[in-house]
Design a protein around this motif. Structure first.
Motif, PDB file in Angstrom:
ATOM      1  N   MET A  87      -0.649  12.384   1.863  1.00  0.00           N
ATOM      2  CA  MET A  87       0.420  11.896   0.649  1.00  0.00           C
ATOM      3  C   MET A  87      -0.466  12.241  -0.173  1.00  0.00           C
ATOM      4  N   SER A  88      -0.694  13.186  -0.290  1.00  0.00           N
ATOM      5  CA  SER A  88      -1.830  12.705  -2.138  1.00  0.00           C
ATOM      6  C   SER A  88      -1.177  12.551  -2.938  1.00  0.00           C
ATOM      7  N   GLU A  89       0.145  12.690  -3.015  1.00  0.00           N
ATOM      8  CA  GLU A  89       1.187  12.571  -4.000  1.00  0.00           C
ATOM      9  C   GLU A  89       1.254  11.206  -4.378  1.00  0.00           C
ATOM     10  N   LYS A  90       0.607  10.106  -3.935  1.00  0.00           N
ATOM     11  CA  LYS A  90       0.877   8.303  -3.980  1.00  0.00           C
ATOM     12  C   LYS A  90      -0.462   8.333  -5.097  1.00  0.00           C
ATOM     13  N   THR A  91      -0.571   7.885  -6.334  1.00  0.00           N
ATOM     14  CA  THR A  91      -1.298   7.717  -7.734  1.00  0.00           C
ATOM     15  C   THR A  91      -1.394   6.585  -8.040  1.00  0.00           C
ATOM     16  N   SER A  92      -0.484   5.268  -7.444  1.00  0.00           N
ATOM     17  CA  SER A  92      -0.998   3.879  -7.422  1.00  0.00           C
ATOM     18  C   SER A  92      -1.803   3.270  -7.648  1.00  0.00           C
ATOM     19  N   THR A  93      -2.665   2.509  -8.366  1.00  0.00           N
ATOM     20  CA  THR A  93      -4.090   1.417  -8.565  1.00  0.00           C
ATOM     21  C   THR A  93      -4.078   1.108  -7.476  1.00  0.00           C
TER      22      THR A  93
ATOM     23  N   GLU B 170      -4.327  -1.909   1.029  1.00  0.00           N
ATOM     24  CA  GLU B 170      -3.373  -2.619   1.969  1.00  0.00           C
ATOM     25  C   GLU B 170      -2.033  -1.349   2.279  1.00  0.00           C
ATOM     26  N   ASP B 171      -2.388  -0.209   1.890  1.00  0.00           N
ATOM     27  CA  ASP B 171      -1.367   0.824   2.645  1.00  0.00           C
ATOM     28  C   ASP B 171      -1.264   0.485   4.036  1.00  0.00           C
ATOM     29  N   ARG B 172      -0.417   1.123   4.996  1.00  0.00           N
ATOM     30  CA  ARG B 172       0.377   0.553   6.075  1.00  0.00           C
ATOM     31  C   ARG B 172       0.827   1.403   7.129  1.00  0.00           C
ATOM     32  N   ILE B 173       0.266   2.388   8.296  1.00  0.00           N
ATOM     33  CA  ILE B 173      -0.044   3.356   8.543  1.00  0.00           C
ATOM     34  C   ILE B 173       1.606   2.830   9.902  1.00  0.00           C
TER      35      ILE B 173
ATOM     36  N   ASN C 254       5.461  -6.767   3.000  1.00  0.00           N
ATOM     37  CA  ASN C 254       4.961  -7.002   1.712  1.00  0.00           C
ATOM     38  C   ASN C 254       5.171  -6.080   0.465  1.00  0.00           C
ATOM     39  N   GLY C 255       5.339  -5.191   1.324  1.00  0.00           N
ATOM     40  CA  GLY C 255       5.726  -4.009   0.456  1.00  0.00           C
ATOM     41  C   GLY C 255       4.183  -2.890  -0.125  1.00  0.00           C
ATOM     42  N   GLU C 256       3.558  -3.531   1.344  1.00  0.00           N
ATOM     43  CA  GLU C 256       2.500  -2.232   0.756  1.00  0.00           C
ATOM     44  C   GLU C 256       2.863  -0.941   0.918  1.00  0.00           C
ATOM     45  N   PRO C 257       2.061  -0.249   0.711  1.00  0.00           N
ATOM     46  CA  PRO C 257       2.694   1.625   0.652  1.00  0.00           C
ATOM     47  C   PRO C 257       3.066   1.602   2.174  1.00  0.00           C
ATOM     48  N   GLY C 258       3.855   2.691   2.630  1.00  0.00           N
ATOM     49  CA  GLY C 258       3.839   3.007   4.573  1.00  0.00           C
ATOM     50  C   GLY C 258       3.554   4.390   3.729  1.00  0.00           C
TER      51      GLY C 258
ATOM     52  N   SER D 215      -5.133  15.940   2.590  1.00  0.00           N
ATOM     53  CA  SER D 215      -5.431  15.270   1.467  1.00  0.00           C
ATOM     54  C   SER D 215      -7.427  14.968   1.458  1.00  0.00           C
ATOM     55  N   GLY D 216      -7.227  14.410   2.433  1.00  0.00           N
ATOM     56  CA  GLY D 216      -9.014  13.929   2.977  1.00  0.00           C
ATOM     57  C   GLY D 216      -8.556  12.985   1.158  1.00  0.00           C
ATOM     58  N   ALA D 217      -7.375  12.206   1.487  1.00  0.00           N
ATOM     59  CA  ALA D 217      -7.907  10.130   0.937  1.00  0.00           C
ATOM     60  C   ALA D 217      -8.244   9.648   1.371  1.00  0.00           C
ATOM     61  N   VAL D 218      -8.506   9.189   0.972  1.00  0.00           N
ATOM     62  CA  VAL D 218      -8.253   7.594   1.695  1.00  0.00           C
ATOM     63  C   VAL D 218      -6.865   6.732   1.968  1.00  0.00           C
ATOM     64  N   VAL D 219      -6.266   6.033   3.215  1.00  0.00           N
ATOM     65  CA  VAL D 219      -5.499   5.394   3.480  1.00  0.00           C
ATOM     66  C   VAL D 219      -5.328   3.816   2.895  1.00  0.00           C
ATOM     67  N   THR D 220      -6.420   3.122   3.713  1.00  0.00           N
ATOM     68  CA  THR D 220      -6.418   2.363   4.047  1.00  0.00           C
ATOM     69  C   THR D 220      -7.632   1.911   4.582  1.00  0.00           C
TER      70      THR D 220
END
Length: 378
Positions: A1-7, A56-59, A68-72, A164-169
């Motif tokens: 989900m590398s398209e997520k770019t929020s800080t 705080e992203d959630r799987i 609480n609005g955490e990205p899923g 993506s190799g990117a951290v999720v949470t």
């Protein structure tokens, strides 16, 4: 989900005040003049205070945002890799829960070595010093791939999206709860209920006190920067340990009649108590082995499949005594303590209960994830 770019700031609102981000590594830059030294990163004066910010992203089961609005992100086999160092108690929780629930085939496991500098955990135990799935040398690469200017500690456990190799949470208290509640489609047959709905209120209450006074309490002692801060932390820790001794004198597990999330969270601290916290963190009123109920309880869990077979005492000692230069500047790793007692009879069966409730024990440790010979209690 590398398209997520929020800080990262948008994802770090300080929720879960009962638990805060683990500081197995927490300093972006060392205060020492030595390159990448951890000197000055842990003991900073006065009372030790943890960072309360997470990614705080959630799987979740279907990827819907958290309450609480955490990205899923959607749960799915083969999509994520759990990065969890054997040495770290917070990471150890995730390894235990993953094993108890039988999620090994759904979520792969990467294990950094026990030591690190002020930059990041490294995959120095893997061939060529790289994680074999992510192809990275340092965990910070996965954090920076998601947040190029990530300003906080590069902590474990962390869940990384493989594609993506990117951290999720890195929100470790939520990771294990989500393993129990959002990954149920991938649990093994006979998986225990570690967070049953009818016990969640009591589990949450016990977890809060165990975290603030014991899990974090030992660090508050070890990283105290003044005598006053240490004395206060020491008193709080032992008040809680005495409470646990009394509670566990009459019941086999912390909550209910079988193992729950509460037991997992306490166990990883108890497993490290005599080997590290008693001496290194000055939690030395007495040893765990001198508290009959707690020592019996710890041995009961250690001998339960999924617990003791995740404990690497060699890596645990190497991590604390080598990395914490503020406390142990010589970086000498002690030879003791004697560990065979972990396998002695505990007699806790007489209190009733069943480790897995209506479930069954997990099978053998997944090939390649075994504790190295000579690193356990055998």
């Amino acid at each position: 989900m590398s398209e997520k770019t929020s800080t990262v700031e948008a994802h770090s609102r300080g929720r879960h005040a009962a638990e805060s981000q683990p500081r197995e590594f927490h300093s972006a830059e060392p205060r020492s003049t030595e390159p990448h030294s951890t000197k000055g990163a842990y003991v900073t004066g006065g009372e030790f205070t943890r960072d309360t910010n997470y990614i705080e992203d959630r799987i979740t089961r279907d990827g819907t945002p958290g309450p609480n609005g955490e990205p899923g992100w959607p749960a799915g086999p083969g999509r994520y890799r759990l990065i969890a160092a054997r040495a770290c108690p917070w990471a150890n929780r995730t390894v235990i829960v993953r094993r108890l629930l039988g999620l090994e085939d759904a979520i792969s496991l990467g294990q950094p070595g026990p030591t690190h500098d002020a930059r990041s955990w490294t995959f120095d135990l893997d061939a060529d010093g790289k994680d074999p799935v992510l192809g990275i040398e340092r965990l910070q690469e996965a954090y920076f791939r998601r947040f190029p200017d990530y300003p906080r500690g590069i902590t474990v456990p962390a869940v990384v999206e493989i594609a993506s190799g990117a951290v999720v949470t890195n929100n470790y208290p939520q990771i294990t709860l989500d393993f129990s509640t959002e990954w149920t489609d991938f649990h093994r047959p006979g998986a225990p209920r570690l967070y049953p709905e009818h016990l969640r209120g009591e589990i949450d209450s016990v977890n809060k006190r165990v975290f603030t006074e014991v899990n974090n309490g030992v660090y508050r002692c070890g990283f105290a920067g003044s005598q006053e801060a240490y004395d206060a932390a020491y008193t709080r820790l032992w008040n809680a340990m005495d409470w646990l001794e009394e509670r566990l004198s009459g019941q086999r597990y912390l909550v209910g009649d079988s193992i729950t999330e509460a037991d997992v969270r306490l166990f990883t601290t108890l497993a490290r108590f005599d080997a590290v916290y008693h001496g290194h963190f000055k939690c030395n009123r007495n040893k765990l082995t001198e508290m009959p109920a707690l020592w019996g309880y710890a041995r009961d869990l250690f001998q339960t499949p999924g617990f003791g077979d995740t404990i690497d005492f060699v890596q645990i000692k190497q991590h604390y005594y080598i990395v914490h230069e503020d406390i142990n500047p010589t970086q000498i790793v002690p030879a003791g303590p004697e560990l065979s007692g972990w396998l002695s009879a505990h007699g806790r069966e007489s209190l009733g209960g069943s480790p897995f409730g209506q479930g069954t024990p997990p099978g053998p440790v997944k090939a390649g994830e075994e504790v190295a010979p000579g690193h356990g209690a055998g």
